[in-house]
Design a protein around this motif. Structure first.
Motif, PDB file in Angstrom:
ATOM      1  N   HIS A  41       0.829  -1.205   0.000  1.00  0.00           N
ATOM      2  CA  HIS A  41       0.000   0.000   0.000  1.00  0.00           C
ATOM      3  C   HIS A  41       0.869   1.263   0.000  1.00  0.00           C
ATOM      4  O   HIS A  41       2.071   1.211   0.269  1.00  0.00           O
ATOM      5  CB  HIS A  41      -0.919  -0.005   1.223  1.00  0.00           C
ATOM      6  N   LYS A  42       0.213   2.394  -0.271  1.00  0.00           N
ATOM      7  CA  LYS A  42       0.885   3.695  -0.232  1.00  0.00           C
ATOM      8  C   LYS A  42       0.181   4.627   0.746  1.00  0.00           C
ATOM      9  O   LYS A  42      -1.008   4.479   1.022  1.00  0.00           O
ATOM     10  CB  LYS A  42       0.904   4.330  -1.630  1.00  0.00           C
ATOM     11  N   ASN A  43       0.938   5.601   1.264  1.00  0.00           N
ATOM     12  CA  ASN A  43       0.343   6.599   2.141  1.00  0.00           C
ATOM     13  C   ASN A  43      -0.112   7.810   1.324  1.00  0.00           C
ATOM     14  O   ASN A  43      -0.020   7.823   0.092  1.00  0.00           O
ATOM     15  CB  ASN A  43       1.316   7.000   3.253  1.00  0.00           C
ATOM     16  N   ALA A  44      -0.583   8.846   2.009  1.00  0.00           N
ATOM     17  CA  ALA A  44      -1.115  10.035   1.335  1.00  0.00           C
ATOM     18  C   ALA A  44      -0.053  10.758   0.517  1.00  0.00           C
ATOM     19  O   ALA A  44      -0.384  11.501  -0.419  1.00  0.00           O
ATOM     20  CB  ALA A  44      -1.724  10.983   2.373  1.00  0.00           C
ATOM     21  N   ASP A  45       1.214  10.542   0.876  1.00  0.00           N
ATOM     22  CA  ASP A  45       2.310  11.191   0.144  1.00  0.00           C
ATOM     23  C   ASP A  45       2.810  10.353  -1.036  1.00  0.00           C
ATOM     24  O   ASP A  45       3.801  10.716  -1.675  1.00  0.00           O
ATOM     25  CB  ASP A  45       3.478  11.473   1.096  1.00  0.00           C
ATOM     26  N   GLY A  46       2.159   9.230  -1.277  1.00  0.00           N
ATOM     27  CA  GLY A  46       2.559   8.388  -2.395  1.00  0.00           C
ATOM     28  C   GLY A  46       3.708   7.461  -2.099  1.00  0.00           C
ATOM     29  O   GLY A  46       4.238   6.809  -3.002  1.00  0.00           O
ATOM     30  N   GLN A  47       4.109   7.375  -0.830  1.00  0.00           N
ATOM     31  CA  GLN A  47       5.199   6.473  -0.449  1.00  0.00           C
ATOM     32  C   GLN A  47       4.658   5.075  -0.195  1.00  0.00           C
ATOM     33  O   GLN A  47       3.575   4.908   0.382  1.00  0.00           O
ATOM     34  CB  GLN A  47       5.883   6.979   0.826  1.00  0.00           C
ATOM     35  N   VAL A  48       5.398   4.061  -0.602  1.00  0.00           N
ATOM     36  CA  VAL A  48       5.031   2.688  -0.284  1.00  0.00           C
ATOM     37  C   VAL A  48       5.262   2.465   1.209  1.00  0.00           C
ATOM     38  O   VAL A  48       6.270   2.915   1.765  1.00  0.00           O
ATOM     39  CB  VAL A  48       5.874   1.689  -1.109  1.00  0.00           C
ATOM     40  N   ILE A  49       4.323   1.806   1.873  1.00  0.00           N
ATOM     41  CA  ILE A  49       4.392   1.643   3.326  1.00  0.00           C
ATOM     42  C   ILE A  49       4.239   0.164   3.705  1.00  0.00           C
ATOM     43  O   ILE A  49       3.709  -0.636   2.928  1.00  0.00           O
ATOM     44  CB  ILE A  49       3.311   2.471   4.047  1.00  0.00           C
TER      45      ILE A  49
END
Length: 529
Positions: free
Chosen positions: A237-245
């Motif tokens: 998944h990704k966070n609101a900043d577009g980073q993979v988490i």
């Protein structure tokens, strides 16, 4: 220990289901004199090499002077001196050994942790970049797998084989389903219905209220993620900043913890699971109390399964295939591609003959033998397993090995004894189980995995020093907070607050480093195989 709590923990867990590994210590070894009877001055390659090793074991140690050790010394013309340490004490022992400067020739670890990266940078280990491709089994290690033990362009470990796709995945009592007229669940709503029915409707038919759904232990282990979408370790998944988490802080995990909380209220999860260790939770399933657990084709314990058969002679167990996720994906997560790493003392750079001897020993122990040749007709197999009639016997076409603590086979001592197979199915793990129920379950797990897509977890080929040093501590924080949510001691609405605290403690830096590594690797999105 958590269910795949680190990149190598899945296999460690299998080791906990059975018994595995060991430890040792030593110092810089001197080369012994040539063998008696050799004519004239022997060349370096003819000298008997003294080779020391530190390794760990989960179970019993092989004896100091076992027959398997004698066979190694004779075959390779060495004086092999392994020292074994119980796994629970190993990290502390290894740290003390490295700090002393008296490092053995061979160092074995479960996986690359913060100490591995620190010691590699300090120059404790020998780079093996120029060695790997000289040996058949090491040449097979994929580049993406090698990256996990690469520091500043130098490869510091030989990685042990692990099947790509044989992770620990959920299994269920099929006889209980049949008794209650239920099907193998295909989604979380159905799984909840089944778990509650196992708790309330007497699936074993003994007239007692003594069964329930999910067997679980401390650290929400296993978590019963029915695919990569819900896998707490998958960087999907990704966070609101577009980073993979990591999945453990994702919205999918939040929903899953809420699902577990609902089941806990119904009594459908092991009571007070947070206080139970893995051995205790195994007993919950294998004593016939719980109906849903996890399994894998490789390394399960026949004794535990026989215990279930003794209690429930008509027991049937089948895998639960992955569920289709909200985004349309369907499949489990692949393994890191290795479990266990072997390092060489950096001082061996001055002794290339000893390095070659060690690499030869490693390569030989990893040699793959096809299933149909695993008998005395194959000289390599016969020798590695201690010779038929001594270290093993063939019963009903299957290999029955003597226990490791007898030390009758070279594989009881070699630094790497795991065959590097050309593919998962060729291992034939299911055929070597003696308990019919376990053999059938392992075969069905092999079949399911062969028909299932698996996510390549991108984090496995990325090095994050913050993750290596802080992941255990930060994961423990998340397990604790999420366990409180399952117990109802904290509301699910505290999720964002928990994630922020995790981020502030170092999680944000881990995400930053991992995403930088993914960018450097050219990561463009989830890859399935």
């Amino acid at each position: 220990m958590n269910y795949r709590g680190k990149t190598w923990t899945a296999a460690a867990l299998v080791g906990a289901i059975t018994l595995t590994s060991a430890c040792s210590g030593g110092s810089d070894a001197k080369t012994d004199q040539p063998n008696a009877g050799s004519a004239g001055a022997a060349t370096d390659s003819q000298k008997k090499q003294t080779i020391t090793m530190i390794d760990y074991r989960y179970g019993a140690f092989p004896p100091t002077g076992g027959k398997g050790l004698e066979m190694i010394n004779e075959k390779f013309n060495v004086d092999f001196k392994p020292q074994y340490v119980v796994r629970s004490d190993y990290d502390q022992k290894l740290s003390a050994v490295v700090a002393s400067g008296e490092i053995p020739d061979i160092i074995v670890m479960e996986g690359p942790d913060s100490n591995f990266y620190k010691w590699a940078k300090q120059g404790a280990f020998l780079p093996v970049n120029d060695l790997l491709d000289k040996y058949p089994t090491m040449k097979q290690i994929p580049d993406k797998v090698r990256k996990a033990v690469t520091v500043n362009g130098k490869i510091y470990a030989v990685q042990k084989y692990l099947t790509d796709n044989y992770q620990l995945t959920p299994i269920i009592r099929k006889d209980w389903l049949d008794k209650l007229g239920l099907e193998v669940p295909k989604n979380y709503d159905e799984l909840k219905k089944v778990a509650i029915a196992f708790t309330q409707n007497d699936p074993d038919g003994n007239g007692k209220n003594d069964t329930y759904g999910l067997a679980m232990s401390a650290n929400i282990n296993p978590s019963f993620g029915m695919g990569a979408y819900w896998d707490f370790e998958a960087w999907y998944h990704k966070n609101a900043d577009g980073q993979v988490i990591p999945g453990i802080i994702s919205e999918a995990r939040k929903q899953h913890i809420g699902w577990l909380a609902d089941l806990y209220k119904e009594g459908a999860i092991t009571k007070d699971f947070a206080l139970l260790n893995w051995t205790q939770t195994n007993k919950e399933f294998y004593s016939g109390k719980a109906g849903i657990f996890i399994g894998t084709p490789r390394g399960m314990n026949p004794t535990s399964m026989q215990g279930l058969v003794d209690v429930n002679p008509n027991a049937k167990i089948v895998p639960i295939p992955p569920f289709q996720a909200p985004d349309g994906s369907q499949g489990f997560v692949s393994s890191p591609g290795y479990y266990g790493i072997v390092m060489l003392n950096a001082k061996l750079a001055k002794d290339p003959d000893k390095v070659n001897k060690i690499m030869e020993m490693l390569d030989y122990g990893r040699k793959f033998v096809p299933l149909e040749q695993r008998n005395a007709s194959n000289a390599d197999f016969d020798w590695l397993n201690g010779k038929e009639g001594q270290g093993y016997n063939i019963e009903n076409g299957s290999v029955r090995r003597e226990v490791e603590e007898k030390g009758l086979a070279p594989i009881n001592y070699l630094p790497d004894k795991t065959m590097w197979a050309p593919n998962d199915m060729s291992n034939g793990y299911s055929t070597e189980y003696t308990v019919p129920l376990l053999r059938d379950l392992a075969a069905s797990l092999e079949k399911m995995n062969g028909e299932t897509k698996h996510l390549v977890n991108p984090v496995n080929s990325v090095v994050s020093e913050t993750k290596a040093s802080k992941d255990t501590e930060l994961s423990k924080f998340l397990y604790t907070e999420q366990t409180k949510m399952i117990f109802g001691e904290k509301p699910l609405s505290d999720w964002d607050k928990m994630v922020k605290e995790w981020s502030d403690k170092g999680g944000a830096q881990i995400i930053k480093e991992v995403n930088e590594g993914l960018k450097a690797n050219g990561y463009s999105g989830p890859q399935w195989k």
